[in-house]
Design a protein around this motif. Sequence first.
Motif, PDB file in Angstrom:
ATOM      1  N   ILE A   1     -21.587 -57.703  -8.749  1.00 23.21           N
ATOM      2  CA  ILE A   1     -22.026 -56.689  -7.767  1.00 23.21           C
ATOM      3  C   ILE A   1     -23.364 -56.058  -8.164  1.00 23.21           C
ATOM      4  O   ILE A   1     -24.004 -55.402  -7.363  1.00 23.21           O
ATOM      5  N   LYS A   2     -23.787 -56.286  -9.412  1.00 25.15           N
ATOM      6  CA  LYS A   2     -25.119 -55.801  -9.818  1.00 25.15           C
ATOM      7  C   LYS A   2     -26.217 -56.632  -9.168  1.00 25.15           C
ATOM      8  O   LYS A   2     -27.371 -56.247  -9.155  1.00 25.15           O
ATOM      9  N   ASN A   3     -25.832 -57.797  -8.690  1.00 21.61           N
ATOM     10  CA  ASN A   3     -26.814 -58.718  -8.120  1.00 21.61           C
ATOM     11  C   ASN A   3     -26.787 -58.609  -6.604  1.00 21.61           C
ATOM     12  O   ASN A   3     -25.914 -59.159  -5.942  1.00 21.61           O
TER      13      ASN A   3
ATOM     14  N   PRO B   1     -22.615 -66.338 -13.774  1.00 18.56           N
ATOM     15  CA  PRO B   1     -23.906 -66.378 -14.483  1.00 18.56           C
ATOM     16  C   PRO B   1     -23.944 -65.273 -15.549  1.00 18.56           C
ATOM     17  O   PRO B   1     -24.124 -64.114 -15.214  1.00 18.56           O
ATOM     18  N   TYR B   2     -23.742 -65.660 -16.798  1.00 14.03           N
ATOM     19  CA  TYR B   2     -23.678 -64.675 -17.880  1.00 14.03           C
ATOM     20  C   TYR B   2     -24.870 -63.725 -17.830  1.00 14.03           C
ATOM     21  O   TYR B   2     -25.996 -64.187 -17.651  1.00 14.03           O
ATOM     22  N   PRO B   3     -24.727 -62.442 -17.975  1.00 17.77           N
ATOM     23  CA  PRO B   3     -23.501 -61.703 -18.321  1.00 17.77           C
ATOM     24  C   PRO B   3     -22.733 -61.142 -17.110  1.00 17.77           C
ATOM     25  O   PRO B   3     -22.068 -60.133 -17.230  1.00 17.77           O
ATOM     26  N   GLU B   4     -22.826 -61.815 -15.968  1.00 16.23           N
ATOM     27  CA  GLU B   4     -22.110 -61.340 -14.779  1.00 16.23           C
ATOM     28  C   GLU B   4     -21.024 -62.317 -14.368  1.00 16.23           C
ATOM     29  O   GLU B   4     -21.181 -63.527 -14.533  1.00 16.23           O
ATOM     30  N   THR B   5     -19.974 -61.773 -13.806  1.00 15.94           N
ATOM     31  CA  THR B   5     -18.929 -62.626 -13.255  1.00 15.94           C
ATOM     32  C   THR B   5     -18.439 -62.057 -11.937  1.00 15.94           C
ATOM     33  O   THR B   5     -18.386 -60.829 -11.767  1.00 15.94           O
ATOM     34  N   ALA B   6     -18.116 -62.955 -11.022  1.00 18.36           N
ATOM     35  CA  ALA B   6     -17.573 -62.504  -9.734  1.00 18.36           C
ATOM     36  C   ALA B   6     -16.060 -62.287  -9.819  1.00 18.36           C
ATOM     37  O   ALA B   6     -15.465 -61.708  -8.922  1.00 18.36           O
TER      38      ALA B   6
ATOM     39  N   PHE C   1      -2.041 -58.090  -0.770  1.00 15.88           N
ATOM     40  CA  PHE C   1      -3.288 -57.798  -1.482  1.00 15.88           C
ATOM     41  C   PHE C   1      -4.521 -58.170  -0.655  1.00 15.88           C
ATOM     42  O   PHE C   1      -5.606 -58.307  -1.190  1.00 15.88           O
ATOM     43  N   GLU C   2      -4.319 -58.336   0.654  1.00 16.30           N
ATOM     44  CA  GLU C   2      -5.417 -58.849   1.478  1.00 16.30           C
ATOM     45  C   GLU C   2      -6.643 -57.951   1.482  1.00 16.30           C
ATOM     46  O   GLU C   2      -7.760 -58.424   1.683  1.00 16.30           O
ATOM     47  N   GLU C   3      -6.424 -56.665   1.259  1.00 17.55           N
ATOM     48  CA  GLU C   3      -7.580 -55.754   1.288  1.00 17.55           C
ATOM     49  C   GLU C   3      -8.339 -55.758  -0.043  1.00 17.55           C
ATOM     50  O   GLU C   3      -9.422 -55.199  -0.142  1.00 17.55           O
ATOM     51  N   LEU C   4      -7.745 -56.356  -1.072  1.00 26.09           N
ATOM     52  CA  LEU C   4      -8.445 -56.403  -2.364  1.00 26.09           C
ATOM     53  C   LEU C   4      -9.488 -57.511  -2.356  1.00 26.09           C
ATOM     54  O   LEU C   4      -9.248 -58.600  -1.840  1.00 26.09           O
ATOM     55  N   GLU C   5     -10.641 -57.222  -2.945  1.00 24.78           N
ATOM     56  CA  GLU C   5     -11.648 -58.274  -3.121  1.00 24.78           C
ATOM     57  C   GLU C   5     -11.638 -58.669  -4.594  1.00 24.78           C
ATOM     58  O   GLU C   5     -12.311 -58.068  -5.426  1.00 24.78           O
ATOM     59  N   LEU C   6     -10.853 -59.681  -4.904  1.00 26.37           N
ATOM     60  CA  LEU C   6     -10.746 -60.103  -6.310  1.00 26.37           C
ATOM     61  C   LEU C   6     -11.851 -61.086  -6.693  1.00 26.37           C
ATOM     62  O   LEU C   6     -12.008 -61.425  -7.856  1.00 26.37           O
ATOM     63  N   PHE C   7     -12.583 -61.531  -5.668  1.00 25.64           N
ATOM     64  CA  PHE C   7     -13.754 -62.380  -5.900  1.00 25.64           C
ATOM     65  C   PHE C   7     -14.945 -61.567  -5.399  1.00 25.64           C
ATOM     66  O   PHE C   7     -15.167 -61.457  -4.199  1.00 25.64           O
ATOM     67  N   ALA C   8     -15.670 -61.011  -6.340  1.00 28.74           N
ATOM     68  CA  ALA C   8     -16.684 -60.009  -5.997  1.00 28.74           C
ATOM     69  C   ALA C   8     -17.909 -60.633  -5.333  1.00 28.74           C
ATOM     70  O   ALA C   8     -18.266 -61.776  -5.627  1.00 28.74           O
TER      71      ALA C   8
ATOM     72  N   TRP D   1     -10.018 -48.654  11.763  1.00 28.34           N
ATOM     73  CA  TRP D   1     -11.186 -49.124  10.990  1.00 28.34           C
ATOM     74  C   TRP D   1     -12.208 -49.761  11.903  1.00 28.34           C
ATOM     75  O   TRP D   1     -11.913 -50.090  13.056  1.00 28.34           O
ATOM     76  N   LYS D   2     -13.392 -49.928  11.352  1.00 31.48           N
ATOM     77  CA  LYS D   2     -14.417 -50.676  12.080  1.00 31.48           C
ATOM     78  C   LYS D   2     -15.195 -51.530  11.070  1.00 31.48           C
ATOM     79  O   LYS D   2     -15.307 -51.151   9.888  1.00 31.48           O
ATOM     80  N   PRO D   3     -15.692 -52.675  11.520  1.00 32.64           N
ATOM     81  CA  PRO D   3     -16.450 -53.515  10.590  1.00 32.64           C
ATOM     82  C   PRO D   3     -17.860 -52.968  10.374  1.00 32.64           C
ATOM     83  O   PRO D   3     -18.524 -52.590  11.331  1.00 32.64           O
ATOM     84  N   VAL D   4     -18.247 -52.922   9.109  1.00 33.79           N
ATOM     85  CA  VAL D   4     -19.601 -52.477   8.763  1.00 33.79           C
ATOM     86  C   VAL D   4     -20.187 -53.532   7.825  1.00 33.79           C
ATOM     87  O   VAL D   4     -19.508 -53.989   6.904  1.00 33.79           O
ATOM     88  N   VAL D   5     -21.439 -53.909   8.110  1.00 35.42           N
ATOM     89  CA  VAL D   5     -22.063 -54.921   7.256  1.00 35.42           C
ATOM     90  C   VAL D   5     -22.563 -54.256   5.974  1.00 35.42           C
ATOM     91  O   VAL D   5     -23.222 -53.216   6.026  1.00 35.42           O
ATOM     92  N   ASP D   6     -22.225 -54.852   4.842  1.00 38.58           N
ATOM     93  CA  ASP D   6     -22.758 -54.397   3.565  1.00 38.58           C
ATOM     94  C   ASP D   6     -24.039 -55.187   3.308  1.00 38.58           C
ATOM     95  O   ASP D   6     -24.004 -56.312   2.815  1.00 38.58           O
ATOM     96  N   TYR D   7     -25.150 -54.591   3.693  1.00 39.47           N
ATOM     97  CA  TYR D   7     -26.429 -55.319   3.609  1.00 39.47           C
ATOM     98  C   TYR D   7     -26.892 -55.549   2.170  1.00 39.47           C
ATOM     99  O   TYR D   7     -27.806 -56.311   1.931  1.00 39.47           O
ATOM    100  N   ASP D   8     -26.237 -54.885   1.234  1.00 44.26           N
ATOM    101  CA  ASP D   8     -26.549 -55.167  -0.179  1.00 44.26           C
ATOM    102  C   ASP D   8     -26.219 -56.613  -0.523  1.00 44.26           C
ATOM    103  O   ASP D   8     -26.849 -57.211  -1.385  1.00 44.26           O
ATOM    104  N   PHE D   9     -25.170 -57.138   0.119  1.00 37.09           N
ATOM    105  CA  PHE D   9     -24.688 -58.461  -0.273  1.00 37.09           C
ATOM    106  C   PHE D   9     -24.799 -59.522   0.812  1.00 37.09           C
ATOM    107  O   PHE D   9     -24.755 -60.710   0.518  1.00 37.09           O
ATOM    108  N   CYS D  10     -24.883 -59.097   2.089  1.00 34.76           N
ATOM    109  CA  CYS D  10     -24.941 -60.061   3.190  1.00 34.76           C
ATOM    110  C   CYS D  10     -26.127 -60.992   2.987  1.00 34.76           C
ATOM    111  O   CYS D  10     -27.265 -60.543   2.830  1.00 34.76           O
TER     112      CYS D  10
END
Lengths: 396, 94, 295
Positions: free
Chosen positions: B17-19, C53-58, C5-12, B63-72
Amino acid sequence: MAKIVLKGNGAVALAIKMARVDVVAAYPITPSTFIPEKISEYVANGEMDAEFIPVESEHSAMSACIGASAAGLRAATATSSQGLELMHEMLFIASGMRLPIVMGVANRALSAPINIWCDHQDTISARDTGWIQFYAENNQEAFDLMLIAFRVAEDERVLLPAMVGLDAFILTHTFEPVDVPEQREVDDFLPPYRPKHAYLDPERPITQGSFVYPEYYMEFKYGQWIAMESARDVIDEVFADFASRFGRKYEKVSTFMCDDAEIVLITMGSLSGTVRHVVRELRNEGIKVGVAKITVFRPFPHKEIIRAVKNAKVVGVLEKNVSFGFGGAVYGEVLATVHGEGLDTKVLDFIVGLGGRDVRVEDVKEVVKICSDALQGKAVDKINWINVDKEAVKNA
Amino acid sequence: MKSITKGAIIYEAGSTIKNKTGDWRTFKPVIDINKCVRCGLCWAYCPDAAIIKADDANARQGWKPVVDYDFCKGCGICAKECPVGAIEMVKEEK
Amino acid sequence: MPENFEELELFAPGHRGCAGCGASQIVRWILKIAGPNTICVSATGCLEVFSTPYPETAWRVPWVHAAFENAAAVASGVEAAMKKMGKDVNIIAFAGDGGTFDIGFQALSGMVERGHNVLFVNYDNEAYMNTGIQRCSSTPYGAWTTTSPPGKLTIGKEQRKKPIAAIIAAHGAPYVATATIAFLEDLKRKVKKALSIKGPKFLHILQPCTTGWRFDPSLTVTISKLAVETGVFVLWEVEDGDFDNKFRITYKPKKRKPVIEYLKLQGRFRHIINKPEIIEAIQREVDEKCAKYGF
C-alpha cells in the motif's frame, strides 16, 4: 550412554530421531535409502513423533523440507549423488531463505557413467550452495556430526542449512559400534528449534521467499557470507560443548603427526584412517609425514589448514573429486589458502578413489613418494591421478 | 539507511500500500452515483481493490462505491462490467 | 455458519500486477473466501514477482515461495508442519500454468497422490507470461506465443491444450473444479466447497491475460465470460475423480456462442481470424467436447 552397532545410515537415521526432527521428507536413492526406510519405520511404530513425507523426488524432498522449516519446524532429509544434484537448485534456496535444514549425504559418484560407489563429487559440487559441510570419517562421527549440525545450523548467529557427508558403502553399509547418548542428554545438547525469523502463523503473517531487486540482492548475499563466517566460531563452541558433554573432541581440521612433518597429507572422510595407517608405517622408516583431516569443509578452515601445514615443505591433497580443466576442488582451496598466507609450501593434488576405486596402502605410499620427490626438488606433476590405468584411455 | 531482514523475509503484511499505483493511469473511472444500483460488480472485479464501499446513509444497501485513485490503475474493468453504465472512463489530466 | 470475510482485503493493493490483471482478481477472491486463517504458497511466476517486491508485500496472510516447479512440494511440507503442530489452517498453493501443467506437474501429482490437505489453485493464462509469453502445454491450439509463432509452415501452436483438471481428477483427488472470475458465485461456491473437504483439492481457473493474450485491459472479465459462453472453457466439478457419478456441469450456456466471438477479441489469435478452416476446426473441437458434456 550405550554402545550400539550401527551402519552409517543407521547412525544418521538415529541422530535424526534423537534430534526430535518434526518433518522428514525423503526419497530413496542408493546408498542412502536405508535412512528414510528407518525413519518411516520409527514413525510407523510411534518411536518418533514426526511427519514423514515420502516425496516423489529429491527436488520435492528439499522443497518440502523448505516448507516445513519455513513453517518454523525442525526439518531433515538424506540423499546421495544424483539425488543431491536434483535438489541442487533447492540447496541455494534453503540457504538463501536462511532455513537451518540438516541433511545426511551418502557420498557417491555422479553419472555418467552411472556408478553407485563412493566419491565426494556430489557434495563437493554443492560447496557453493551456502550449506555448512561436515565430512564423517566413521559412523560415530556421522552420528555426532548430525547432532552437531543441527546445533550449528539453528544458532541465531548462523541460521544456515548443514549437510553431513558419509562415504557410500564404506560407511553407509558398514556396521560399527557407536556410542549413543541418552535421549535426555541429546535434548540438553540440542534444545527445541524456536525460530524468531521464519514461521508461518496466520496471527503473524509474514512473506518468505520475496522477490529482490538489485538494490537489495547483494546485501542478502553479504548477510549469508557473514552468517557463514559466524559459523566458524559457533562450530568451535559447539564442538567444545559436545566434547564436554560426550567426551568426543572434534576439530575442523584434525592433525596427526603434523608438528614436525615435512610432508602433510590432506584427507577427507573414511580415507583418513588408511592414510594415518600408512603415515605411521612411514614414520618408522624415518619419513617425516603427517595427516590433516578436514572435517568442516564449509566454512573452509583456512586458519586450521595453515596451522596444520605451516611447518611442511610439501602438502599433498588426496581427494575424491575432480573439477575438469582445473584439478581437485580441495587442492584449489588449499593452494589458495597456503599461498594466500605467503607460505611457499608446494601443494600437490592427488585424485583418488573416484567411483569406489580402492585407495590402497600402496596408493598412499605412491602419493608420499611423489611428495618426497618434490621435497627433494625433483620435477613432479601438480595434478596426479592415482591408481588409474592411463593406458586404458588411449584407444577410447 | 538500508536495513535488511534475514532471508528477505517481509514482516509488514500488506505493505505494497506504500506503492501508489494510481500514477499508472491514463484513463480514470468516474462513477455517476445516481445511476449506481449498488450491485457491487465494480468492487468485485477490481484487480487492485481500488473500489471501496464507502458508508452511504442514503442508500438502502448502506454503501456506495468510491474509487480509490491512489491505487486505481485505470484498467476500465469496472466501467466495462457496470450493468447500468454508471462508470465512465475519462482521460486523466495531469 | 462459516464466517464471511468478503469485506477483508487480504491481498493488498499497490502490487505491481498489470492493469486489468486476472491473476490479482483470482487471488483477491480466493482469500476473501478463505479468510485470514490461511497460509499461501506460490510458485515462481508473475504473481510471486508482482506481489512481493522486497521490502513490500501485498500478502496479509502468511506466504512462502521457494521456486517455480515445487509449489505443491513446498505446500506438502507446510501441511506436514501444520499437522505436526496440530493447527487447523487453510493451505492454498498458487501456481500459473507453467508451474502446474509443465514444470510443476510432477510435484503436483505427488502432492495429490500423497493426499496432502492443500487447495492447489492454478491460474491458467495459457502461456509463460512472466518470461514473456512462451508456449506451454496449457496454450490452446492455434495461439500465437513467442515460441509458437505463426510462420510459413505453422499456424501458431500446433498442439492441443492438456486437460489438466481431468488429469488431476484422475488421481482420485477428493475435489477438482474449473472456474473463471466472470462466474463469481460459481467460483466462490467452489472455493468454499474445496476448503470444506479434507485432502488435496484442485481448482483450474482460466485467467485471461491482457498482456499475453493481447486484449484491452478492460476486457478481462468479458473474455472470461466469453470463454464459458462459447464452450471453450467448461465449468464443472468432480469429486473423488468419479466422472460417472460425481461429476457436474455447474453452468450451461443457454445458447452457445460461436468461438469466433471469443477468439476475435484476442491478438494472440489475430493470424487465424481470417482462416475459416482453422476457426472451423476449433469450433468443431469445442462442439465435440460440449456434446460429450451434454450441451
